[in-house]
Design a protein around this motif. Structure first.
Motif, PDB file in Angstrom:
ATOM      1  N   HIS A 351       0.826  -1.205   0.000  1.00 34.43           N
ATOM      2  CA  HIS A 351       0.000   0.000   0.000  1.00 34.43           C
ATOM      3  C   HIS A 351       0.864   1.260   0.000  1.00 34.43           C
ATOM      4  O   HIS A 351       0.608   2.211  -0.757  1.00 34.43           O
ATOM      5  N   LEU A 352       1.875   1.266   0.859  1.00 34.52           N
ATOM      6  CA  LEU A 352       2.764   2.426   0.923  1.00 34.52           C
ATOM      7  C   LEU A 352       3.480   2.647  -0.403  1.00 34.52           C
ATOM      8  O   LEU A 352       3.585   3.785  -0.882  1.00 34.52           O
ATOM      9  N   LEU A 353       3.959   1.568  -1.016  1.00 34.46           N
ATOM     10  CA  LEU A 353       4.690   1.689  -2.276  1.00 34.46           C
ATOM     11  C   LEU A 353       3.787   2.173  -3.401  1.00 34.46           C
ATOM     12  O   LEU A 353       4.211   2.974  -4.250  1.00 34.46           O
ATOM     13  N   ILE A 354       2.525   1.691  -3.438  1.00 37.56           N
ATOM     14  CA  ILE A 354       1.588   2.164  -4.462  1.00 37.56           C
ATOM     15  C   ILE A 354       1.334   3.658  -4.274  1.00 37.56           C
ATOM     16  O   ILE A 354       1.311   4.433  -5.241  1.00 37.56           O
ATOM     17  N   GLY A 355       1.155   4.073  -3.019  1.00 37.87           N
ATOM     18  CA  GLY A 355       0.942   5.493  -2.749  1.00 37.87           C
ATOM     19  C   GLY A 355       2.117   6.344  -3.176  1.00 37.87           C
ATOM     20  O   GLY A 355       1.941   7.391  -3.830  1.00 37.87           O
ATOM     21  N   PHE A 356       3.332   5.916  -2.837  1.00 38.44           N
ATOM     22  CA  PHE A 356       4.521   6.679  -3.218  1.00 38.44           C
ATOM     23  C   PHE A 356       4.717   6.691  -4.736  1.00 38.44           C
ATOM     24  O   PHE A 356       5.085   7.726  -5.314  1.00 38.44           O
ATOM     25  N   ALA A 357       4.469   5.551  -5.392  1.00 39.86           N
ATOM     26  CA  ALA A 357       4.652   5.477  -6.844  1.00 39.86           C
ATOM     27  C   ALA A 357       3.691   6.411  -7.564  1.00 39.86           C
ATOM     28  O   ALA A 357       4.086   7.127  -8.508  1.00 39.86           O
ATOM     29  N   SER A 358       2.433   6.436  -7.125  1.00 32.96           N
ATOM     30  CA  SER A 358       1.457   7.298  -7.785  1.00 32.96           C
ATOM     31  C   SER A 358       1.744   8.776  -7.509  1.00 32.96           C
ATOM     32  O   SER A 358       1.388   9.649  -8.311  1.00 32.96           O
ATOM     33  N   MET A 359       2.422   9.050  -6.388  1.00 36.30           N
ATOM     34  CA  MET A 359       2.759  10.428  -6.039  1.00 36.30           C
ATOM     35  C   MET A 359       4.004  10.901  -6.799  1.00 36.30           C
ATOM     36  O   MET A 359       4.070  12.048  -7.264  1.00 36.30           O
ATOM     37  N   MET A 360       4.975  10.023  -6.956  1.00 33.57           N
ATOM     38  CA  MET A 360       6.253  10.411  -7.554  1.00 33.57           C
ATOM     39  C   MET A 360       6.257  10.308  -9.076  1.00 33.57           C
ATOM     40  O   MET A 360       7.062  10.969  -9.734  1.00 33.57           O
ATOM     41  N   LEU A 361       5.364   9.460  -9.611  1.00 35.27           N
ATOM     42  CA  LEU A 361       5.286   9.309 -11.067  1.00 35.27           C
ATOM     43  C   LEU A 361       4.025  10.009 -11.548  1.00 35.27           C
ATOM     44  O   LEU A 361       2.918   9.489 -11.379  1.00 35.27           O
ATOM     45  N   PRO A 362       4.134  11.184 -12.147  1.00 35.34           N
ATOM     46  CA  PRO A 362       2.934  11.943 -12.538  1.00 35.34           C
ATOM     47  C   PRO A 362       2.173  11.263 -13.672  1.00 35.34           C
ATOM     48  O   PRO A 362       2.719  10.437 -14.408  1.00 35.34           O
ATOM     49  N   VAL A 363       0.900  11.600 -13.782  1.00 34.51           N
ATOM     50  CA  VAL A 363       0.081  11.093 -14.882  1.00 34.51           C
ATOM     51  C   VAL A 363       0.709  11.506 -16.203  1.00 34.51           C
ATOM     52  O   VAL A 363       1.102  12.669 -16.383  1.00 34.51           O
ATOM     53  N   GLY A 364       0.839  10.564 -17.124  1.00 34.92           N
ATOM     54  CA  GLY A 364       1.504  10.825 -18.391  1.00 34.92           C
ATOM     55  C   GLY A 364       2.880  10.210 -18.467  1.00 34.92           C
ATOM     56  O   GLY A 364       3.416   9.984 -19.564  1.00 34.92           O
ATOM     57  N   ASN A 365       3.480   9.913 -17.318  1.00 29.67           N
ATOM     58  CA  ASN A 365       4.764   9.214 -17.305  1.00 29.67           C
ATOM     59  C   ASN A 365       4.553   7.814 -17.863  1.00 29.67           C
ATOM     60  O   ASN A 365       3.696   7.062 -17.375  1.00 29.67           O
ATOM     61  N   PRO A 366       5.319   7.399 -18.889  1.00 31.22           N
ATOM     62  CA  PRO A 366       5.048   6.115 -19.560  1.00 31.22           C
ATOM     63  C   PRO A 366       5.241   4.889 -18.672  1.00 31.22           C
ATOM     64  O   PRO A 366       4.640   3.838 -18.943  1.00 31.22           O
ATOM     65  N   ILE A 367       6.052   5.004 -17.616  1.00 31.63           N
ATOM     66  CA  ILE A 367       6.260   3.820 -16.775  1.00 31.63           C
ATOM     67  C   ILE A 367       5.280   3.755 -15.604  1.00 31.63           C
ATOM     68  O   ILE A 367       5.190   2.730 -14.932  1.00 31.63           O
ATOM     69  N   ARG A 368       4.520   4.840 -15.385  1.00 31.95           N
ATOM     70  CA  ARG A 368       3.600   4.897 -14.242  1.00 31.95           C
ATOM     71  C   ARG A 368       2.604   3.729 -14.214  1.00 31.95           C
ATOM     72  O   ARG A 368       2.482   3.042 -13.192  1.00 31.95           O
ATOM     73  N   PRO A 369       1.875   3.457 -15.319  1.00 27.78           N
ATOM     74  CA  PRO A 369       0.885   2.377 -15.238  1.00 27.78           C
ATOM     75  C   PRO A 369       1.505   1.011 -14.978  1.00 27.78           C
ATOM     76  O   PRO A 369       0.915   0.179 -14.274  1.00 27.78           O
TER      77      PRO A 369
END
Length: 485
Positions: A351-369
């Motif tokens: 849960h913590l890692l998903i939260g940090f990943a969604s916060m640090m990788l902005p929408v539009g970043n190709p690796i985010r999804p």
């Protein structure tokens, strides 16, 4: 403790002949397979909404709130189904109750498939929810009461494996139907219709399955109980188990510790009921079913397009099945408490890692999804390997016979109520807090659940149901837990 002993009360032991191979083991496996079709239906009916919701929304004009109503109506009804199913199975029998649930599954499916409106659809989902909730309470109890204590964890745990197999089947069927017939009006109706097949299999299969021998003893039908045990045990083991069950049932009657009323007059029984409720609630507050119901929504939010999310959504379903298989191999080897603690530690970290990943990788970043998909898969794998199977097994074994249906039903009632509120408000939660805030919130709750397990949940592995019954009733199970802690 040896594999042929079970500890009773304050330390006396009752020896049981060891398990042996033979036709009776195959018969037990067949009985378990048929009963777990209830779990398969459970999984398919809860998982199919994941892919059916978006085309359903387009055809019926659902809003985010009415989407939540359609999804959560099944879940809230499942709470009622769990409570009533447990009570019905105590009075009417495990086998007959499961047959009734098969009829409900089939009827609910027909109503949903042929619904002309949202209102009728909700009625169908309520019927399915009653069946799902009943199956969640009755099938694990039936399996636990049929199983030898040495393999009770892996046998009762097969139901949870079938649940995730059903969810995976729903994801795969949704993807195939969505790709092949995605432009066909009412494609979601085809997705829902598939559920009718396992409902028919469960109905006719259970007609040939025997009743729980422990329930038969409680009702005074000892000869029938012995006949059932002889069909799934060796002769000497059947006689020994029958004697142990009869002794405990006699002690219950003499002490007048019978039925749900005894729960509120015995502080130890009431405490174990609270433990069961707390464990069921903790399982749901991980957010696992929000992922299983709204996985496509989360993946679209993370950056996938709709068709890509529908296909990517299969990955959590696959890892859930793999985790379930691993869990069954561990269930009779590792203590329940250890699996709960490890599972909650891993899921909270995810849960913590998903939260940090969604916060640090902005929408539009190709690796985010892809990063979020990987972490979601890790979360589902951790949940399924160390929490889901173990929780369902624990709830099926920890309660004494006279209150087993009631205790399991009440615990699962609260489990489903929490599940229902999460299902109802999860779309709004993601819309309001985003992925970041939603999963950070899950992490906080997960940490609290971990403290609860460490402090309050006693161990159940490695003892017969009758030995556990005496320890729970007298409070000895808490003394063992305290000494181990």
């Amino acid at each position: 403790m040896s594999a042929t002993q079970s500890h009773r009360g304050v330390g006396s032991a009752v020896a049981l002949p060891p398990l042996s191979n033979g036709p009776h083991r195959k018969r037990l496996g067949l009985v378990a397979l048929i009963a777990t079709f209830g779990g398969l239906l459970f999984g398919y009916d809860t998982g199919v909404i994941n892919g059916a919701l978006r085309p359903m929304t387009a055809e019926l004009g659902l809003t985010p709130f009415t989407e939540g109503i359609v999804a959560s109506s099944l879940v809230f009804a499942a709470a009622i189904g769990a409570l009533s199913g447990g009570r019905i199975s105590d009075g009417w029998g495990r086998r007959k109750t499961i047959i009734l649930l098969a009829v409900l599954f089939f009827a609910g499916t027909l109503v949903c498939v042929f619904t002309p409106s949202v209102g009728v659809l909700v009625v169908g989902r309520v019927l399915l929810g009653l069946a799902v909730g009943g199956a969640s309470a009755v099938v694990p109890v039936f399996l636990a009461e049929m199983a030898p204590f040495e393999i009770r964890g892996s046998l009762a745990g097969r139901n949870e494996l079938m649940i995730v197999v059903g969810q995976l089947a729903a994801f795969v069927v949704n993807a195939i139907i969505g790709i092949v017939w995605g432009d066909v009006p009412g494609v979601w109706r085809i997705m829902l219709a598939v559920c009718a097949l396992p409902a028919i299999a469960l109905f006719f299969g259970m007609l040939r399955v025997p009743e729980s021998p422990r329930w038969l003893v409680e009702k005074g039908r000892h000869d029938e109980a012995l006949a059932v045990l002889r069909s799934v045990r060796s002769e000497d083991r059947a006689l020994a188990e029958l004697g142990e069950v009869e002794n405990v049932a006699k002690e219950e009657r003499e002490s007048q510790q019978i039925g749900w009323r005894a729960v509120f007059s015995n502080k130890n029984l009431f405490r174990i009921l609270l433990v069961g409720i707390g464990l069921g609630v903790a399982q749901q507050l991980t957010g696992i079913n929000s992922i299983m119901y709204y996985g496509q929504t989360v993946l679209v939010e993370s950056g996938f397009n709709e068709s890509g999310a529908l296909i990517a959504n299969i990955a959590p379903g696959v890892i859930a099945v793999i985790g379930g298989v691993i869990a069954l191999t561990l269930m009779d080897r590792i203590d329940r408490r250890k699996t709960f603690i490890l599972g909650l530690a891993l899921t909270t970290s995810c849960h913590l890692l998903i939260g940090f990943a969604s916060m640090m990788l902005p929408v539009g970043n190709p690796i985010r999804p892809f990063v979020i998909l990987f972490l979601v898969v890790a979360f589902v794998g951790s949940m399924q390997t160390f929490l889901n199977v173990a929780v369902w097994v624990y709830l099926s074994e920890v309660f004494p016979l006279h209150m087993r249906g009631f205790g399991t039903g009440v615990s699962i009632f609260f489990l489903w109520v929490v599940n229902g509120f999460l299902s109802l408000f999860f779309p709004s939660l993601v819309a309001g807090l985003g992925i970041t805030g939603t999963f950070f919130l899950f992490a906080v709750v997960g940490a609290l659940a971990l403290v609860f397990v460490v402090k309050q949940v006693p161990e159940t592995r490695g003892r017969t149901l009758e030995a556990l019954e005496e320890d729970v009733t007298t409070g000895a199970i808490y003394l063992v837990h305290k000494n181990q802690g």
